[in-house]
Design an enzyme around this catalytic site. Structure first.
Site, PDB file in Angstrom:
ATOM      1  N   ASP A  13       0.850  -1.200   0.000  1.00  0.00           N
ATOM      2  CA  ASP A  13       0.000   0.000   0.000  1.00  0.00           C
ATOM      3  C   ASP A  13       0.883   1.247   0.000  1.00  0.00           C
ATOM      4  O   ASP A  13       0.794   2.081   0.889  1.00  0.00           O
ATOM      5  CB  ASP A  13      -0.929  -0.006   1.241  1.00  0.00           C
ATOM      6  N   ASP A  18       6.952   0.969   2.063  1.00  0.00           N
ATOM      7  CA  ASP A  18       6.682  -0.016   1.000  1.00  0.00           C
ATOM      8  C   ASP A  18       7.584   0.296  -0.194  1.00  0.00           C
ATOM      9  O   ASP A  18       8.171  -0.602  -0.812  1.00  0.00           O
ATOM     10  CB  ASP A  18       5.233   0.073   0.489  1.00  0.00           C
ATOM     11  N   ASN A  42      -2.498   2.571   3.561  1.00  0.00           N
ATOM     12  CA  ASN A  42      -2.014   3.923   3.852  1.00  0.00           C
ATOM     13  C   ASN A  42      -2.868   4.996   3.188  1.00  0.00           C
ATOM     14  O   ASN A  42      -3.004   6.106   3.688  1.00  0.00           O
ATOM     15  CB  ASN A  42      -0.566   4.078   3.390  1.00  0.00           C
ATOM     16  N   THR A 126       3.172  -6.005   2.321  1.00  0.00           N
ATOM     17  CA  THR A 126       3.649  -4.925   3.190  1.00  0.00           C
ATOM     18  C   THR A 126       2.522  -3.936   3.494  1.00  0.00           C
ATOM     19  O   THR A 126       2.774  -2.780   3.841  1.00  0.00           O
ATOM     20  CB  THR A 126       4.859  -4.200   2.565  1.00  0.00           C
ATOM     21  N   PHE A 167      -0.810  -1.111  12.443  1.00  0.00           N
ATOM     22  CA  PHE A 167      -1.686  -0.577  11.389  1.00  0.00           C
ATOM     23  C   PHE A 167      -2.153  -1.640  10.380  1.00  0.00           C
ATOM     24  O   PHE A 167      -3.355  -1.779  10.126  1.00  0.00           O
ATOM     25  CB  PHE A 167      -0.964   0.571  10.662  1.00  0.00           C
ATOM     26  N   ASN A 168      -1.232  -2.382   9.775  1.00  0.00           N
ATOM     27  CA  ASN A 168      -1.620  -3.301   8.692  1.00  0.00           C
ATOM     28  C   ASN A 168      -2.619  -4.352   9.167  1.00  0.00           C
ATOM     29  O   ASN A 168      -3.518  -4.748   8.420  1.00  0.00           O
ATOM     30  CB  ASN A 168      -0.395  -4.015   8.113  1.00  0.00           C
ATOM     31  N   HIS A 240       9.841  -0.052   8.213  1.00  0.00           N
ATOM     32  CA  HIS A 240       9.178  -1.324   8.539  1.00  0.00           C
ATOM     33  C   HIS A 240       9.190  -2.323   7.383  1.00  0.00           C
ATOM     34  O   HIS A 240       9.616  -3.473   7.522  1.00  0.00           O
ATOM     35  CB  HIS A 240       7.708  -1.079   8.899  1.00  0.00           C
ATOM     36  N   ASP A 241       8.631  -1.882   6.251  1.00  0.00           N
ATOM     37  CA  ASP A 241       8.317  -2.845   5.187  1.00  0.00           C
ATOM     38  C   ASP A 241       9.559  -3.471   4.554  1.00  0.00           C
ATOM     39  O   ASP A 241       9.503  -4.607   4.064  1.00  0.00           O
ATOM     40  CB  ASP A 241       7.470  -2.156   4.105  1.00  0.00           C
TER      41      ASP A 241
HETATM   42  C1  BDR Z   1       2.985  -0.278   8.505  1.00  0.00           C
HETATM   43  O1  BDR Z   1       1.955   0.687   8.372  1.00  0.00           O
HETATM   44  C2  BDR Z   1       2.167   1.471   7.223  1.00  0.00           C
HETATM   45  O2  BDR Z   1       1.904   2.829   7.472  1.00  0.00           O
HETATM   46  C3  BDR Z   1       3.577   1.210   6.782  1.00  0.00           C
HETATM   47  O3  BDR Z   1       3.666   1.292   5.371  1.00  0.00           O
HETATM   48  C4  BDR Z   1       3.867  -0.174   7.285  1.00  0.00           C
HETATM   49  O4  BDR Z   1       3.491  -1.157   6.340  1.00  0.00           O
HETATM   50  C5  BDR Z   1       3.697  -0.038   9.822  1.00  0.00           C
HETATM   51  O5  BDR Z   1       2.792  -0.183  10.878  1.00  0.00           O
HETATM   52 CA    CA Z   2       2.978  -0.584   4.058  1.00  0.00          CA
END
Ligand code: BDR
Ligand code: CA
Length: 315
Positions: A13, A18, A42, A126, A167-168, A240-241
């Site tokens: 996203d 990402d 996102n 991701t 979040f994801n 993160h991703d």
């Molecule tokens: C995840 O949330 C998104 O905002 C980032 O792209 C990442 O995949 C981190 O919590």
């Molecule tokens: Ca992401």
């Protein structure tokens, strides 16, 4: 190094992290990107699809691309403009898309790639797990063609979008539940490890100094992405991703432990939590390899080396 590249599907996203994950994947001779899919997370699906295509144009990635659903499986979309801006990928100017999404949907493209591959394919999600769950629901017969799902999502110890949920996973907990119960091998790059994958402002400068067109864009993405994280007290940008990709190409820089992970679907405060059974009290076989630590400096070096492959610039 693997002589034979690992076939993968990128599903995300984008999103700054990402985008950097895809820069890393596209640079690696260890990976063979067979398809790219967008998911709403996102930003709206229209925006993440547009961003996916612009990233592909930036890095010269020519692979089939398809757009995901407009919504999570059950809930309504949750977007993150505070982190990634109104476009979902604010910051530097990017090239316009060089291709259009296919007329099939993301899970159909995934199915097509799996069907056409002689060997099992690794999926690298991701973003929210909506597309992967749709694939598993619509084509359970293709599970044996999925070698592994190396995902960014969750956190055994804590959340980021709520105290309990990352979040994801929060955006589509039902999809995550389907994925974690699927029996497909899972590598989970959750907040436990990704909040250690920090890129500091001095690293942005090192990346920018590589000097090629991708380096400048990545340094600008990091600078944008860091603004939010600095305001939250982070000393750098947690990319993160990119850890979900690093798990495939540089597993030696990561620490991990296998455990059973279940997704909280209800609860007054904990919807979307990833509950890791660290001590095996549930007596269930492990369903995930949970990444717990990373050599931060090696991670930054991996990013820098990847970015260099887009062309050295004479100084
Ligand atoms: C995840 O949330 C998104 O905002 C980032 O792209 C990442 O995949 C981190 O919590
Ligand atoms: Ca992401």
């Amino acid at each position: 190094m693997n002589k034979h590249p690992i076939p993968i599907l990128l599903d995300g996203d984008p999103g700054h992290d990402d985008a950097i994950a895809w820069v890393l994947a596209n640079a690696s001779p260890m990976l063979d990107i067979r398809g790219v899919t967008s998911v709403c997370g996102n930003q709206t699906i229209e925006k993440t699809t547009y961003n996916a295509l612009r990233i592909m144009a930036l890095v010269g990635l020519n692979a089939p691309m398809a757009m995901g659903r407009t919504k999570p499986l059950i809930g309504e979309p949750i977007i993150a403009p505070t982190v990634h801006g109104n476009s979902g990928l604010d910051g530097p100017v990017l090239p316009e898309p060089a291709q259009k999404p296919l007329s099939i949907d993301a899970s159909q493209l995934m199915a097509q790639v799996l069907e056409q591959s002689d060997e099992p394919v690794t999926i690298v999600p991701t973003g929210p797990l909506t597309n992967v769950a749709s694939l598993l629901l619509s084509r359970p017969d293709l599970k044996p063609k999925i070698a592994r799902i190396s995902l960014m999502g969750g956190g055994i110890a804590f959340g980021n979008w709520t105290p309990a949920a990352e979040f994801n996973i929060l955006v589509d907990p039902e999809a995550a539940d389907i994925v974690f119960k699927s029996g497909v091998p899972i590598t989970m790059a959750g907040l436990d490890v990704t909040e250690q994958a920090l890129v500091f402002p001095e690293d942005f400068a090192r990346i920018r100094a590589v000097g090629n067109h991708v380096a400048i864009v990545v340094a600008d993405w990091l600078a944008f992405f860091y603004q939010f994280h600095r305001s939250m007290g982070y000393p750098g940008a947690p990319v993160h991703d990119a850890v979900a990709v690093a798990a495939l190409i540089a597993p030696e820089i990561l620490q991990k432990t296998d455990m059973y992970v279940q997704i909280e679907l209800a609860g007054d405060f904990c919807r979307g939590a990833t509950l890791g059974d660290r001590f095996g009290v549930l007596k269930k076989p492990a369903n995930a390899t949970v990444l717990t630590g990373i050599d931060r400096q090696a991670f930054v070096d991996l990013l820098v080396d990847a970015i260099k492959t887009y062309g050295e610039v004479a100084k």
